[in-house]
Design an enzyme around this catalytic site. Sequence first.
Site, PDB file in Angstrom:
ATOM      1  N   CYS A 148      -6.081   8.044   8.835  1.00  0.00           N
ATOM      2  CA  CYS A 148      -6.352   7.461  10.148  1.00  0.00           C
ATOM      3  C   CYS A 148      -6.195   8.495  11.247  1.00  0.00           C
ATOM      4  CB  CYS A 148      -5.361   6.324  10.406  1.00  0.00           C
ATOM      5  SG  CYS A 148      -5.937   4.747   9.812  1.00  0.00           S
ATOM      6  N   LYS A 168       0.840  -1.215   0.000  1.00  0.00           N
ATOM      7  CA  LYS A 168       0.000   0.000   0.000  1.00  0.00           C
ATOM      8  C   LYS A 168       0.870   1.259   0.000  1.00  0.00           C
ATOM      9  CE  LYS A 168      -2.563   2.545   3.571  1.00  0.00           C
ATOM     10  NZ  LYS A 168      -1.406   3.206   4.215  1.00  0.00           N
ATOM     11  N   ASN A 169       1.879   1.276   0.868  1.00  0.00           N
ATOM     12  CA  ASN A 169       2.669   2.501   1.005  1.00  0.00           C
ATOM     13  C   ASN A 169       3.639   2.726  -0.150  1.00  0.00           C
ATOM     14  OD1 ASN A 169       1.273   2.938   3.310  1.00  0.00           O
ATOM     15  ND2 ASN A 169       2.992   2.559   4.718  1.00  0.00           N
ATOM     16  N   ARG A 201      -8.928  -0.318   4.208  1.00  0.00           N
ATOM     17  CA  ARG A 201      -8.076   0.747   3.657  1.00  0.00           C
ATOM     18  C   ARG A 201      -6.727   0.179   3.208  1.00  0.00           C
ATOM     19  NH1 ARG A 201      -6.369   4.836   7.346  1.00  0.00           N
ATOM     20  NH2 ARG A 201      -5.115   5.164   5.526  1.00  0.00           N
ATOM     21  N   ASP A 251       3.822   0.893  11.838  1.00  0.00           N
ATOM     22  CA  ASP A 251       2.663   0.198  11.262  1.00  0.00           C
ATOM     23  C   ASP A 251       2.547  -1.252  11.733  1.00  0.00           C
ATOM     24  OD1 ASP A 251       1.952   2.467   9.954  1.00  0.00           O
ATOM     25  OD2 ASP A 251       2.547   1.809   7.956  1.00  0.00           O
ATOM     26  N   ARG A 287      -4.945  10.338   3.807  1.00  0.00           N
ATOM     27  CA  ARG A 287      -3.781  11.163   4.095  1.00  0.00           C
ATOM     28  C   ARG A 287      -2.886  11.265   2.857  1.00  0.00           C
ATOM     29  NH1 ARG A 287      -0.542  14.355   7.503  1.00  0.00           N
ATOM     30  NH2 ARG A 287       1.612  13.832   7.131  1.00  0.00           N
ATOM     31  N   ARG A 301      -0.586  14.533  12.697  1.00  0.00           N
ATOM     32  CA  ARG A 301      -0.155  14.366  11.303  1.00  0.00           C
ATOM     33  C   ARG A 301      -0.103  15.694  10.542  1.00  0.00           C
ATOM     34  NH1 ARG A 301      -1.992   8.485   9.238  1.00  0.00           N
ATOM     35  NH2 ARG A 301       0.030   8.635   8.296  1.00  0.00           N
ATOM     36  N   PRO A 302       0.718  16.623  10.997  1.00  0.00           N
ATOM     37  CA  PRO A 302       0.843  17.888  10.278  1.00  0.00           C
ATOM     38  C   PRO A 302       1.552  17.699   8.939  1.00  0.00           C
ATOM     39  CG  PRO A 302       2.441  17.778  12.054  1.00  0.00           C
ATOM     40  CD  PRO A 302       1.634  16.528  12.127  1.00  0.00           C
ATOM     41  N   ILE A 303       1.555  18.734   8.117  1.00  0.00           N
ATOM     42  CA  ILE A 303       2.214  18.622   6.805  1.00  0.00           C
ATOM     43  C   ILE A 303       3.293  19.699   6.642  1.00  0.00           C
ATOM     44  CG2 ILE A 303       0.297  17.467   5.643  1.00  0.00           C
ATOM     45  CD1 ILE A 303      -0.430  20.198   4.434  1.00  0.00           C
ATOM     46  N   ASP A 304       3.757  20.224   7.786  1.00  0.00           N
ATOM     47  CA  ASP A 304       4.756  21.298   7.728  1.00  0.00           C
ATOM     48  C   ASP A 304       6.014  20.879   6.965  1.00  0.00           C
ATOM     49  OD1 ASP A 304       4.909  19.564  10.017  1.00  0.00           O
ATOM     50  OD2 ASP A 304       6.575  20.782  10.748  1.00  0.00           O
ATOM     51  N   LEU A 305       6.429  19.612   7.110  1.00  0.00           N
ATOM     52  CA  LEU A 305       7.670  19.179   6.444  1.00  0.00           C
ATOM     53  C   LEU A 305       7.481  19.106   4.924  1.00  0.00           C
ATOM     54  CD1 LEU A 305       8.655  16.418   9.028  1.00  0.00           C
ATOM     55  CD2 LEU A 305       9.780  18.636   8.713  1.00  0.00           C
TER      56      LEU A 305
HETATM   57  C1  UD1 Z   1       3.840   6.983   6.031  1.00  0.00           C
HETATM   58  C2  UD1 Z   1       2.998   5.738   5.829  1.00  0.00           C
HETATM   59  C3  UD1 Z   1       2.387   5.290   7.149  1.00  0.00           C
HETATM   60  C4  UD1 Z   1       3.484   5.104   8.198  1.00  0.00           C
HETATM   61  C5  UD1 Z   1       4.358   6.348   8.290  1.00  0.00           C
HETATM   62  C6  UD1 Z   1       5.554   6.169   9.200  1.00  0.00           C
HETATM   63  C7  UD1 Z   1       2.209   5.977   3.558  1.00  0.00           C
HETATM   64  C8  UD1 Z   1       1.030   6.123   2.670  1.00  0.00           C
HETATM   65  N1  UD1 Z   1       1.950   6.017   4.875  1.00  0.00           N
HETATM   66  O1  UD1 Z   1       2.961   7.987   6.505  1.00  0.00           O
HETATM   67  O2  UD1 Z   1       1.719   4.052   6.939  1.00  0.00           O
HETATM   68  O3  UD1 Z   1       2.881   4.874   9.448  1.00  0.00           O
HETATM   69  O4  UD1 Z   1       4.868   6.699   6.991  1.00  0.00           O
HETATM   70  O5  UD1 Z   1       6.325   5.106   8.780  1.00  0.00           O
HETATM   71  O6  UD1 Z   1       3.316   5.785   3.118  1.00  0.00           O
HETATM   72  N2  UD1 Z   1       5.181  14.736  10.489  1.00  0.00           N
HETATM   73  C9  UD1 Z   1       5.271  16.067  10.773  1.00  0.00           C
HETATM   74  N3  UD1 Z   1       5.200  16.963   9.735  1.00  0.00           N
HETATM   75  C10 UD1 Z   1       5.058  16.562   8.447  1.00  0.00           C
HETATM   76  C11 UD1 Z   1       4.991  15.182   8.164  1.00  0.00           C
HETATM   77  C12 UD1 Z   1       5.061  14.285   9.205  1.00  0.00           C
HETATM   78  O7  UD1 Z   1       5.397  16.451  11.922  1.00  0.00           O
HETATM   79  O8  UD1 Z   1       5.000  17.421   7.549  1.00  0.00           O
HETATM   80  C13 UD1 Z   1       5.228  13.746  11.594  1.00  0.00           C
HETATM   81  C14 UD1 Z   1       3.929  12.933  11.672  1.00  0.00           C
HETATM   82  O9  UD1 Z   1       2.933  13.625  12.389  1.00  0.00           O
HETATM   83  C15 UD1 Z   1       4.398  11.700  12.359  1.00  0.00           C
HETATM   84  C16 UD1 Z   1       5.825  11.528  11.827  1.00  0.00           C
HETATM   85  O10 UD1 Z   1       6.221  12.799  11.330  1.00  0.00           O
HETATM   86  O11 UD1 Z   1       4.425  11.894  13.736  1.00  0.00           O
HETATM   87  C17 UD1 Z   1       5.961  10.495  10.729  1.00  0.00           C
HETATM   88  O12 UD1 Z   1       5.200  10.868   9.631  1.00  0.00           O
HETATM   89  P1  UD1 Z   1       5.581  10.492   8.125  1.00  0.00           P
HETATM   90  O13 UD1 Z   1       6.879   9.776   8.084  1.00  0.00           O
HETATM   91  O14 UD1 Z   1       5.426  11.714   7.297  1.00  0.00           O
HETATM   92  O15 UD1 Z   1       4.417   9.479   7.772  1.00  0.00           O
HETATM   93  P2  UD1 Z   1       3.440   9.502   6.539  1.00  0.00           P
HETATM   94  O16 UD1 Z   1       4.194   9.806   5.295  1.00  0.00           O
HETATM   95  O17 UD1 Z   1       2.229  10.294   6.855  1.00  0.00           O
END
Ligand code: UD1
Length: 439
Positions: free
Chosen positions: A116, A22-23, A397, A305, A92, A121-125
């Site tokens: 989920c 999936k990922n 999902r 996961d 997401r 789960r912010p998107i700042d990065l």
């Molecule tokens: C991906 C996976 C998800 C897995 C996760 C961690 C997919 C579709 N999903 O999710 O199954 O659980 O990796 O291995 O590939 N964060 C921030 N700011 C950001 C982005 C992330 O603070 O802009 C934080 C998140 O809140 C979280 C951590 O970083 O606490 C890890 O997130 P991230 O590695 O980005 O996971 P996803 O890409 O959302």
Amino acid sequence: MEGFRVTGGEKIQGQARLQGAKNAVLPILAAALLPEGETVIRDCPDIRDAQAMAGILNTLGCACRLENGQARVDSGRLCRWEMPEELSKQIRSSIFLLGPILGKLRRATVTFPGGCDIGLRPIDLHLKGLRALGVRIREDGGVIHCDGGSMRAGNVYFDYPSVGATENVMMAAVLLPGITTIHNAAREPEIEDLQNFLNVLGGRIRGAGTKVIRVEGVQSLRGAVYTPIPDRIVGGTLLCAAAATGGEIELLNARPRDLKPVTEKMKEMGCGVWEMEDGLALKAPEKLRAFSPLHTRPHPGFPTDMQAQMLALSCTAEGESVIVENVFENRLSHVEDLRRMGADIQVCGRRALVRGVAALHGARLRARDLRGGAALVVAALGARGESTVERADLIDRGYDHLETVLSGLGARVERLTGGEDERKNESGIAAPFSARSAG
Ligand code: UD1
């Protein structure tokens, strides 16, 4: 609302073949809007998140079809840069479209993504990475407007190795003239798979799997046929199911190195694990033992996961197991349901202390998120008696007909259909859902 009925106590026994991860599939589908011509993704699982991603691609003007284990994406008519709000909120990974849409159309609008409920789960990065490539970003009431008119290759430094942000920058940069370097990149196997996919399309990317990824922009990409890596999380979940029932399983196409963090813990629990020429085999012991403290971390650490499924397994392991969830701040919601099955678990913040009990008993359970839901199915398979797990839609999902896969391995799992109201009989007592064939 659908659910699963699980009758515990049957040993898992047999072979399973894993579909595409999936990922890996989700970012690959997003990236499939970059090339000219048609792209075919093989081994594509029939899961709700992939269907939702296909729906978004279609709304953007691409033609995307998911059938017979294949996804076909023709990006020839891509014309929209605004992602539909309803669909974006469902998954997401809709955020993964930001990079490719910007890369191709130089502008994009996206609603704050859903997915989920496992933390903020912010998107700042993601936004920081795109800003480093010259994207001008304006946020307005949950809607993010991106103007890529001045995009250029550049250097991106991540404070934390976010999987999604790393992938987004790779996809935004692949068509940008010059060299983009991503520092402190995520190293998950799915990142390497995205690199391989983009390179098959004609991209020039290297370094994925290490902390530094180098993207040399190319002028155009062309469609191709690609098979993503097998799903290590589905594989890990099936290993847990086998271990919970004292069974044995062969995962025919699993990549042992991707499952190493999980299989090492399972060896500590007393499981026998063997690497096969093209796969992995596991045999459970009579009685599982507790494992040494498990801390979830970015790859190559223990994958978040798989935390819920391992926690479910530890409930009946002899001794005390400690699990610390470091990646997401709200990912222990399965504990409440496991306690209803008789588990002895104490939670303090992100840390769970599990004292193994002799056995769990069946109960009425409710999935709260994708992996937590799968963990409840694992626990129910090993428990005495019958359980129902509500909210199969959350499990769907990321698992392609889990009931069929498990039934094929000797488990007793049925899909149940019916709404809340239908489940009350005249006395107002909750009754089981109506059964649908596991197919
Ligand atoms: C991906 C996976 C998800 C897995 C996760 C961690 C997919 C579709 N999903 O999710 O199954 O659980 O990796 O291995 O590939 N964060 C921030 N700011 C950001 C982005 C992330 O603070 O802009 C934080 C998140 O809140 C979280 C951590 O970083 O606490 C890890 O997130 P991230 O590695 O980005 O996971 P996803 O890409 O959302």
